[in-house]
Design a protein around this motif. Structure first.
Motif, PDB file in Angstrom:
ATOM      1  N   TYR A   1      55.262  28.133  22.458  1.00 21.85           N
ATOM      2  CA  TYR A   1      55.845  29.426  22.799  1.00 21.85           C
ATOM      3  C   TYR A   1      56.977  29.706  21.811  1.00 21.85           C
ATOM      4  CZ  TYR A   1      53.269  29.339  27.191  1.00 21.85           C
ATOM      5  OH  TYR A   1      52.280  29.313  28.135  1.00 21.85           O
ATOM      6  N   ASP A   2      56.767  30.696  20.965  1.00 20.82           N
ATOM      7  CA  ASP A   2      57.725  31.032  19.915  1.00 20.82           C
ATOM      8  C   ASP A   2      58.831  31.903  20.507  1.00 20.82           C
ATOM      9  OD1 ASP A   2      59.064  32.212  17.704  1.00 20.82           O
ATOM     10  OD2 ASP A   2      57.299  31.943  16.440  1.00 20.82           O
ATOM     11  N   ALA A   3      60.057  31.359  20.534  1.00 21.66           N
ATOM     12  CA  ALA A   3      61.177  32.097  21.112  1.00 21.66           C
ATOM     13  C   ALA A   3      61.693  33.183  20.180  1.00 21.66           C
ATOM     14  CB  ALA A   3      62.306  31.127  21.453  1.00 21.66           C
ATOM     15  N   GLU A   4      61.291  33.151  18.905  1.00 18.94           N
ATOM     16  CA  GLU A   4      61.790  34.132  17.949  1.00 18.94           C
ATOM     17  C   GLU A   4      61.005  35.434  18.010  1.00 18.94           C
ATOM     18  OE1 GLU A   4      62.029  32.296  14.117  1.00 18.94           O
ATOM     19  OE2 GLU A   4      63.251  30.621  14.836  1.00 18.94           O
TER      20      GLU A   4
ATOM     21  N   GLY B   1      61.531  27.362  19.919  1.00 17.35           N
ATOM     22  CA  GLY B   1      60.494  27.587  20.912  1.00 17.35           C
ATOM     23  C   GLY B   1      60.198  26.329  21.701  1.00 17.35           C
ATOM     24  N   ARG B   2      59.047  26.341  22.396  1.00 15.16           N
ATOM     25  CA  ARG B   2      58.680  25.254  23.300  1.00 15.16           C
ATOM     26  C   ARG B   2      57.266  24.797  23.016  1.00 15.16           C
ATOM     27  NH1 ARG B   2      60.810  24.311  28.461  1.00 15.16           N
ATOM     28  NH2 ARG B   2      60.464  22.113  28.939  1.00 15.16           N
ATOM     29  N   LEU B   3      57.086  23.497  22.787  1.00 15.69           N
ATOM     30  CA  LEU B   3      55.769  22.922  22.534  1.00 15.69           C
ATOM     31  C   LEU B   3      55.304  22.148  23.753  1.00 15.69           C
ATOM     32  CD1 LEU B   3      53.534  22.274  20.323  1.00 15.69           C
ATOM     33  CD2 LEU B   3      54.753  20.109  20.014  1.00 15.69           C
ATOM     34  N   LEU B   4      54.034  22.315  24.114  1.00 18.31           N
ATOM     35  CA  LEU B   4      53.439  21.537  25.196  1.00 18.31           C
ATOM     36  C   LEU B   4      52.148  20.920  24.690  1.00 18.31           C
ATOM     37  CD1 LEU B   4      54.510  24.483  26.765  1.00 18.31           C
ATOM     38  CD2 LEU B   4      54.414  22.775  28.570  1.00 18.31           C
TER      39      LEU B   4
ATOM     40  N   ILE C   1      49.448  27.613  32.017  1.00 15.84           N
ATOM     41  CA  ILE C   1      49.401  27.225  30.601  1.00 15.84           C
ATOM     42  C   ILE C   1      48.025  26.664  30.260  1.00 15.84           C
ATOM     43  CG2 ILE C   1      50.400  25.691  28.872  1.00 15.84           C
ATOM     44  CD1 ILE C   1      53.039  25.903  30.520  1.00 15.84           C
ATOM     45  N   ILE C   2      47.446  25.874  31.165  1.00 13.28           N
ATOM     46  CA  ILE C   2      46.084  25.374  30.959  1.00 13.28           C
ATOM     47  C   ILE C   2      45.108  26.537  30.878  1.00 13.28           C
ATOM     48  CG2 ILE C   2      44.184  24.107  32.066  1.00 13.28           C
ATOM     49  CD1 ILE C   2      46.314  22.131  33.096  1.00 13.28           C
ATOM     50  N   GLY C   3      45.264  27.506  31.781  1.00 13.90           N
ATOM     51  CA  GLY C   3      44.397  28.681  31.760  1.00 13.90           C
ATOM     52  C   GLY C   3      44.516  29.451  30.453  1.00 13.90           C
ATOM     53  N   MET C   4      45.727  29.582  29.945  1.00 13.58           N
ATOM     54  CA  MET C   4      45.944  30.291  28.696  1.00 13.58           C
ATOM     55  C   MET C   4      45.235  29.584  27.533  1.00 13.58           C
ATOM     56  SD  MET C   4      49.592  31.337  26.986  1.00 13.58           S
ATOM     57  CE  MET C   4      50.050  32.150  28.522  1.00 13.58           C
TER      58      MET C   4
ATOM     59  N   ILE D   1      60.244  28.529  30.007  1.00 14.09           N
ATOM     60  CA  ILE D   1      59.807  29.041  28.721  1.00 14.09           C
ATOM     61  C   ILE D   1      60.350  30.458  28.573  1.00 14.09           C
ATOM     62  CG2 ILE D   1      57.828  29.723  27.316  1.00 14.09           C
ATOM     63  CD1 ILE D   1      56.237  27.513  28.725  1.00 14.09           C
ATOM     64  N   GLN D   2      61.153  30.660  27.525  1.00 17.72           N
ATOM     65  CA  GLN D   2      61.718  31.972  27.251  1.00 17.72           C
ATOM     66  C   GLN D   2      62.362  32.569  28.507  1.00 17.72           C
ATOM     67  OE1 GLN D   2      58.492  34.199  25.467  1.00 17.72           O
ATOM     68  NE2 GLN D   2      58.254  32.721  23.812  1.00 17.72           N
ATOM     69  N   ARG D   3      63.160  31.717  29.176  1.00 13.73           N
ATOM     70  CA  ARG D   3      63.950  32.096  30.349  1.00 13.73           C
ATOM     71  C   ARG D   3      63.101  32.427  31.576  1.00 13.73           C
ATOM     72  NH1 ARG D   3      68.770  35.892  27.738  1.00 13.73           N
ATOM     73  NH2 ARG D   3      69.504  34.322  26.213  1.00 13.73           N
TER      74      ARG D   3
END
Length: 422
Positions: free
Chosen positions: A43-46, A66-69, A97-100, A87-89
């Motif tokens: 998830y890119d926070a920028e 960002g956040r890596l999973l 996240i699995i569904g995505m 993630i991003q507040r």
């Protein structure tokens, strides 16, 4: 409209999707020309985008905020599936996240089909599953499969079936045979290891019902991520305070922090204000406070996945090399040296459990190890010499058959999909 189905191998470390269209089965490109997609989401926070696979890992390693999973499959059947991560507040559920990730695989496959002249939705899938999602807990195992099926249906697959991953690998291997064999299929994945003994042949391959040909099966919740964790505990965590003693009584540091930091799917849950507050409150009571300051730095800068990636890369390199080195992302950097002997020690106990699982498989099939004619090897951990050699040593008369290390299961699932839905 062209008839097409797919097999989806949602793996702990990597995923593949194979298509069965107009009577032929083939692996689908999922990232550029590669048919292999690391099971990673960033998830890119920028720019608030979501990235997948190598692109996800590359952005994380290059320092994009960002956040890596990773290792998402490992939460299936566990209480972590109910957890959310910040993630991003926003709190995002692990199942979402699995569904995505599954949605991304489906859309990528549909785009590929459209590009080769077969446009339209892809709505029938056979999902791979390990023999055991969870060892010794049938209810959790059923729940894990149900969660995976529900995720696929939620993302638009109308017809969803499951197949054991080693059976899928057997179906793929069988396509290359010109005679009958009694085979052991060895599938050593990122999170689980599975085994099947089957009678395979060109004639049997034409049959729809293969239940009578599957003589025995077994599985154990051990995989490449377990090898990574043990190697990390042995060779990395001592640099971050694993052996530190606290207070006047010289009590040991809480070990769960280090085990979670060495476990792919648990790393995101370490990045909390509570953990940082705790570590800062005890750092001056430690006999080696400089090591705890390194641990604080890793958590504060969310470098857990970066370290896990370095350990994984070192393990892979040591399949061919005798020694490798890498630097921990600290200031100043800390050099870590690893040897193949380190890997051998890290995998020894778990490999003993793999041999025990193979013994259960041969017992279930009522065959002796010396009766096995071939061993079909798939999954990334079959490349580790100490693991492969011990497995082959247990089967003295078997011919080793290296398969597509990462694609055999997905291709076999597509072959199975053609039989089920065709």
């Amino acid at each position: 409209m062209a008839t097409r189905y797919c097999g989806l191998d949602f793996g702990t470390s990597n995923s593949t999707l194979a298509l069965s269209a107009d009577g032929r089965s083939f692996l689908c490109p999922l990232e550029g020309d590669s048919v292999l997609l690391p099971s990673a989401v960033f998830y890119d926070a920028e720019d608030h985008s979501v990235r997948f696979g190598r692109d996800a890992i590359r952005n994380y390693v290059e320092g994009v905020e960002g956040r890596l999973l990773r290792a998402l499959k490992s939460v299936l059947g566990s209480t972590l599936i109910e957890e959310t991560t910040l993630i991003q507040r926003k709190r995002v559920a692990m199942r979402a996240i699995i569904g995505m990730f599954i949605r991304h695989l489906k859309r990528t496959a549909e785009a590929h089909l459209a590009a080769i002249g077969m446009p339209g939705p892809l709505d029938s899938v056979v999902l791979g599953r390990p023999v055991h999602f969870v060892d010794g807990d049938e209810e959790a195992d059923r729940r894990a499969e149900a969660e995976l099926v529900a995720a696929a249906k939620a993302e638009g697959f109308r017809h969803v079936e499951t197949q054991l991953e080693p059976i899928a690998a057997a179906l793929a291997y069988e396509q290359s045979l010109d005679r009958e064999e009694l085979s052991l299929i060895v599938d050593l994945g990122g999170g689980t290891s599975d085994f099947v003994i089957a009678r395979l042949s060109p004639e049997r391959a034409r049959q729809t019902d293969r239940a009578a040909d599957i003589l025995g099966r077994s599985g154990v919740h051990i995989g490449g991520t377990d090898f990574d964790r043990r190697l990390s505990i042995d060779k990395v965590m001592p640099y971050l305070g694993y052996d530190v003693l606290l207070g006047e009584k010289r009590l040991p540091m809480p070990q769960h922090l280090f085990h979670d930091l060495a476990t792919w799917h648990k790393i995101p849950f370490l990045y909390t204000a509570q953990n940082l507050h705790y570590l800062r409150s005890i750092v001056l009571t430690a006999d080696r406070p400089e090591l705890l300051r390194r641990l604080i730095d890793v958590l504060a800068h969310r470098n857990g996945h970066r370290i896990a990636g370095e350990v994984e890369a070192a393990k892979i390199a040591l399949s061919d090399a005798a020694r490798v080195s890498f630097a921990l992302p600290l200031e100043p950097p800390v050099a870590v040296d690893m040897t193949r002997a380190d890997v051998d020690r890290a995998v020894h106990d778990d490999t003993t459990r793999l041999i025990a699982a193979i013994a259960r498989c041969t017992a279930a099939a009522s065959v002796k190890p010396e009766q096995i004619q071939s061993v079909f090897l798939t999954g990334g951990s079959t490349a580790i010499p100490a693991v492969r050699d011990r497995i082959l040593g247990h089967l003295p008369n078997a011919r080793a058959v290296p398969g597509d290390m990462f694609g055999s299961v997905g291709l076999g699932l597509a072959i199975d999909a053609q039989r089920r839905f065709g």
